[in-house]
Design a protein around this motif. Structure first.
Motif, short mmCIF file in Angstrom:
data_model
loop_
_atom_site.label_atom_id
_atom_site.label_comp_id
_atom_site.label_asym_id
_atom_site.label_seq_id
_atom_site.Cartn_x
_atom_site.Cartn_y
_atom_site.Cartn_z
N ILE A 1 0.81 -1.44 0.03
CA ILE A 1 -0.01 -0.20 -0.05
C ILE A 1 0.94 1.28 -0.15
CG2 ILE A 1 -0.29 0.14 2.49
CD1 ILE A 1 -3.06 0.92 2.00
N THR A 2 2.29 1.04 0.44
CA THR A 2 2.89 2.30 0.27
C THR A 2 3.83 2.71 -0.88
OG1 THR A 2 4.89 0.93 1.29
CG2 THR A 2 3.55 2.09 3.01
N LEU A 3 3.63 1.56 -1.65
CA LEU A 3 4.10 2.00 -3.04
C LEU A 3 3.56 3.25 -3.82
CD1 LEU A 3 6.49 0.79 -5.38
CD2 LEU A 3 4.28 -0.45 -6.09
N SER A 4 4.27 4.04 -4.26
CA SER A 4 3.63 5.12 -5.21
C SER A 4 3.22 4.54 -6.61
CB SER A 4 4.72 6.30 -5.54
OG SER A 4 4.32 7.20 -6.23
N MET A 5 1.99 4.67 -6.61
CA MET A 5 1.32 4.26 -7.93
C MET A 5 0.24 5.44 -8.62
SD MET A 5 0.13 0.48 -6.59
CE MET A 5 -0.26 0.89 -5.05
N ASN A 6 0.16 5.16 -9.85
CA ASN A 6 -0.55 6.08 -10.46
C ASN A 6 -2.12 5.53 -10.43
OD1 ASN A 6 -0.71 3.96 -12.98
ND2 ASN A 6 0.90 5.05 -13.79
N GLU A 7 -3.21 5.90 -11.06
CA GLU A 7 -4.61 5.46 -10.88
C GLU A 7 -4.64 4.08 -11.68
OE1 GLU A 7 -7.60 7.84 -12.30
OE2 GLU A 7 -7.04 9.47 -10.85
#
Length: 367
Positions: free
Chosen positions: A179-185
C-alpha cells in the motif's frame, strides 16, 4: 456488504473488541493464544447522530442506520507465512476482507499473557506486517510465473500486471507493505487484481487500560503507534479500551453514559472505531426521509447519482432521471423541508452528480 477484518497478535483484545462492536458474547475471549480459531462474523450498525434530527423532521418512528461487517480473525504469530500457529488459516481469512483493523496492545498487565513476553507495540505491528509482506512476495512469485506465459502471447492485462510486479517485489523485499508503493490510477486498478494482503488499508486500534482511557494521549505506547502510523503509510489510529467496552455490552444507554462519565470520557471508543472503519472502507451515507422511515444508504465515495439510486433498487438506476437533493446539514439547521426549499437549498442533480456524505435524496425515475 464490505468487510473489515480485526487482526493482531494473540491476546491483544481482538475478540473482546469484536464482542463490544457486535454487542454480543459471540467470540470466545480467554487468557491464552488462539482462543479464536474460526473467524467470528458480525454486522454492526454505524453510529450517526444525523439520523435522530432527520427522524424528527420526517415525523416517523423508524430509523434504519447504515451497517458494515466485522470479522474477528485468529491471532497471528511470527512465521505465519510459513504455516506457524494458525498462519495459513489466518492469512486466508485476511484475504477475504476489504480492510484491516489492527488491534495493538498498549497496556501492561502481568495477569494477561503476551506471547512475545513483553509489551512493544511497534515490534508487534512489524511482526504482522512482515508476515503479510512475506505472503505477498510468495504470491507474486507464483503469479509472475503464470503471467509471463500470458504476456508472451500479448495479453494486455498480463503485461500490465508483470510491469507492476517488477516494481512491487523489490519494494516488498525492503519490508515495505504494498500500500505504500507510489502508484498512478492505472496501477491502483492493476494491484487490485493481484489480491495482495499488504495492499489493504489499515486502521490501528490502540487497546489501552481502563485507567489510561481518559488521558490516552499521554500513553507512551499510543504515542509510538500514532507516530508509526503517520510516518509509515499515513494510517489513522483509534483509542479503545476493550475491557471497558466489554463492560458496556450489558448496559442500557443511560447506564453506559454514567459509566463512561465516571471514567472521565463522554463517548465509547467503539463508536469512533466503527465510524473510522466505515471511512477506511471508502464508504459514506446518504439519506432518504419520509413518514415510513429515515434510512441511511451506504455508497462508495466517488459514486454518481444513478449508481447511488441503484443502491436502493436497480430499477432506480436503470430509469434514473434526476435526483432531488439537499444537504443534511442545511435540512436540519433550517428545521424542515419547507424552510429548506424556501431558502433555495434543494436542487435537482443529473447523472454526473457525485453524491456527498450527508445528502438527503429523492429520486425521479422511469420504470
Amino acid at each position: 456488504m464490505l468487510k473489515a477484518g480485526i487482526v493482531g497478535l494473540p491476546n491483544v483484545g481482538k475478540s473482546t473488541l469484536f464482542n463490544a462492536l457486535t454487542r454480543t458474547r459471540k467470540a470466545e475471549s480467554a487468557n491464552y493464544p488462539f482462543c479464536t480459531i474460526d473467524p467470528n462474523i458480525g454486522v454492526v450498525q454505524v453510529p450517526d447522530n444525523r439520523l435522530e434530527p432527520l427522524r424528527e423532521i420526517a415525523k416517523t418512528n423508524t430509523i434504519i442506520p447504515a451497517a458494515i461487517e466485522f470479522v474477528d480473525i485468529a491471532g497471528l504469530v511470527k512465521g505465519a507465512s510459513k504455516g506457524e500457529g494458525l498462519g495459513n488459516k489466518f492469512l486466508a481469512n485476511i484475504r477475504e476482507v476489504d480492510s484491516i483493523v489492527h488491534v495493538v496492545r498498549c497496556f501492561e498487565d502481568e495477569d494477561i499473557i503476551h506471547n512475545m513476553g513483553s509489551i512493544d507495540p511497534i515490534r508487534d505491528i512489524d511482526i504482522i506486517h512482515t508476515e503479510l509482506i512475506l505472503s505477498d512476495i510468495a504470491s507474486l512469485e507464483t503469479q509472475k510465473e503464470k503471467l509471463t506465459k500470458k504476456a508472451r502471447s500479448g495479453d494486455k492485462e498480463a503485461i500490465e500486471s508483470l510491469d507492476l510486479i517488477e516494481r512491487l517485489i523489490p519494494h516488498l523485499n525492503d519490508n515495505k507493505p504494498a500500500i505504500t508503493l507510489s502508484m498512478n490510477e492505472e496501477e491502483i486498478s492493476v494491484i487490485k487484481r493481484l489480491c495482495l494482503l499488504s495492499a489493504k488499508k489499515v486502521l490501528y486500534a490502540c487497546n489501552v487500560a481502563e485507567s489510561d482511557l481518559a488521558n490516552s494521549v499521554e500513553n507512551p505506547f499510543v504515542k509510538k503507534v500514532e507516530q508509526f502510523a503517520k510516518e509509515n503509510h499515513n494510517a489513522e489510529t483509534c483509542i479503545i479500551s476493550a475491557s471497558v467496552e466489554a463492560e458496556l455490552i450489558d448496559f442500557n444507554m443511560e447506564e453506559a453514559g454514567e459509566y463512561l462519565a465516571s471514567l472521565g470520557i463522554s463517548d465509547s471508543g467503539v463508536s469512533l472505531l466503527i465510524r473510522s472503519t466505515y471511512k477506511l472502507l471508502g464508504l459514506a451515507s446518504y439519506f432518504t426521509a419520509g413518514e415510513k422511515e429515515v434510512r441511511a444508504w451506504t455508497f462508495r465515495i466517488g459514486m454518481k447519482a444513478p449508481e447511488c439510486a441503484g443502491v436502493i433498487h436497480t430499477d432506480f438506476e436503470h430509469g434514473f432521471i434526476k435526483a432531488e437533493v439537499v444537504s443534511c446539514k442545511d435540512l436540519i439547521s433550517l428545521g424542515g423541508t419547507h424552510k429548506a426549499k424556501e431558502a433555495g437549498k434543494y436542487r435537482l442533480e443529473g447523472k454526473d452528480y457525485l453524491f456527498q456524505d450527508g445528502d438527503v435524496a429523492v429520486f425521479r425515475f422511469n420504470t
